[in-house]
Design a protein around this motif. Structure first.
Motif, PDB file in Angstrom:
ATOM      1  N   UNK A 128       0.903  -1.507   0.260  1.00 36.86           N
ATOM      2  CA  UNK A 128      -0.155   0.014   0.150  1.00 36.86           C
ATOM      3  C   UNK A 128       0.641   1.182  -0.156  1.00 36.86           C
ATOM      4  N   UNK A 129       1.995   1.482   0.417  1.00 37.30           N
ATOM      5  CA  UNK A 129       2.763   2.581   0.360  1.00 37.30           C
ATOM      6  C   UNK A 129       3.692   2.299  -0.257  1.00 37.30           C
TER       7      UNK A 129
ATOM      8  N   UNK B 196      -7.848  -2.405  -3.335  1.00 39.62           N
ATOM      9  CA  UNK B 196      -9.045  -2.876  -3.470  1.00 39.62           C
ATOM     10  C   UNK B 196      -9.031  -4.247  -2.398  1.00 39.62           C
ATOM     11  N   UNK B 197      -8.176  -5.082  -3.556  1.00 38.48           N
ATOM     12  CA  UNK B 197      -8.330  -6.249  -2.917  1.00 38.48           C
ATOM     13  C   UNK B 197      -7.223  -6.682  -1.558  1.00 38.48           C
ATOM     14  N   UNK B 198      -6.615  -5.740  -1.537  1.00 44.06           N
ATOM     15  CA  UNK B 198      -5.979  -5.544   0.258  1.00 44.06           C
ATOM     16  C   UNK B 198      -6.080  -4.664   1.367  1.00 44.06           C
TER      17      UNK B 198
ATOM     18  N   UNK C 222      -4.929  -1.111 -12.977  1.00 47.14           N
ATOM     19  CA  UNK C 222      -4.449  -1.952 -12.037  1.00 47.14           C
ATOM     20  C   UNK C 222      -3.959  -2.176 -10.471  1.00 47.14           C
ATOM     21  N   UNK C 223      -3.755  -0.805 -10.347  1.00 44.09           N
ATOM     22  CA  UNK C 223      -3.421  -0.337  -8.821  1.00 44.09           C
ATOM     23  C   UNK C 223      -4.323  -0.443  -7.993  1.00 44.09           C
TER      24      UNK C 223
ATOM     25  N   UNK D  13       5.146  -7.661  -4.124  1.00 46.07           N
ATOM     26  CA  UNK D  13       4.694  -8.146  -4.131  1.00 46.07           C
ATOM     27  C   UNK D  13       4.437  -9.864  -4.805  1.00 46.07           C
ATOM     28  N   UNK D  14       5.557 -10.633  -5.061  1.00 43.28           N
ATOM     29  CA  UNK D  14       5.599 -11.949  -5.810  1.00 43.28           C
ATOM     30  C   UNK D  14       6.160 -12.495  -4.265  1.00 43.28           C
TER      31      UNK D  14
END
Length: 139
Positions: free
Chosen positions: A14-15, A119-121, A113-114, A46-47
Motif C-alpha cells: 500500500x505504501x 481494493x483487494x488488499x 491495475x493499482x 508482491x511476488x
C-alpha cells in the motif's frame, strides 16, 4: 496462525502504491526513474507475498476449518487474475524509457491495475485476515 508478516507486506505494498500515485501526480516523465524503481521494488514485495500466501497460508487454511478453507480458495482464485494483471503491468512499466514515451498510457493503466490491487488488499485486511485470526488456524 500468526499473519503479522502478511499484514506487514500489505502495508509495504500500500505504501508503494501511494508512492507511485504521488510521483505520477508530480509528472510521469519527470519522475520516470523513481517510478520505474518503485515498480521494481514493489513487484518484489508482491511476488514474495504471493509466494508465501500460496506456499503457507492457503495450504494451512485448506487443512482446517471448512469455511476458512472455502474462503481461502475463493481468495486465491480471485487473486490469480489480479496478480497476473499486476505483474504484466509491472513488466511493461519497469523501465524509465517506457514511462517517458507513454506517460498517459501508464497513468491510465496504473489507475486501473493499482485500484484493483489496492481494493483487494483492503478487502483482505477488512474481511479475510480477521476471519483467519478468529479461526486461529494452525500452520
Amino acid at each position: 496462525m500468526n499473519i503479522d508478516r502478511f499484514k506487514h507486506q500489505h502495508l509495504d505494498i500500500l505504501d508503494g502504491i501511494d508512492r507511485l500515485r504521488a510521483r505520477s501526480r508530480e509528472g510521469v516523465a519527470e519522475h520516470a526513474e523513481e517510478i520505474a524503481a518503485q515498480i521494481v521494488a514493489m513487484s518484489g514485495v508482491v511476488r514474495l507475498h504471493l509466494a508465501v500466501e500460496n506456499d503457507t497460508l492457503y495450504p494451512a487454511l485448506a487443512r482446517g476449518d471448512l469455511r476458512l478453507a472455502r474462503m481461502g480458495r475463493a481468495y486465491q482464485n480471485e487473486m490469480g487474475d489480479i496478480a497476473a494483471e499486476y505483474l504484466a503491468f509491472a513488466g511493461r512499466w519497469n523501465l524509465a524509457s517506457r514511462l517517458v514515451k507513454a506517460p498517459e498510457q501508464f497513468r491510465q493503466e496504473a489507475n486501473r491495475v493499482l485500484r484493483k490491487l489496492h481494493g483487494r488488499i483492503r478487502r483482505e485486511d477488512r474481511e479475510f485476515y480477521p476471519a483467519i485470526e478468529a479461526g486461529a488456524v494452525a500452520a
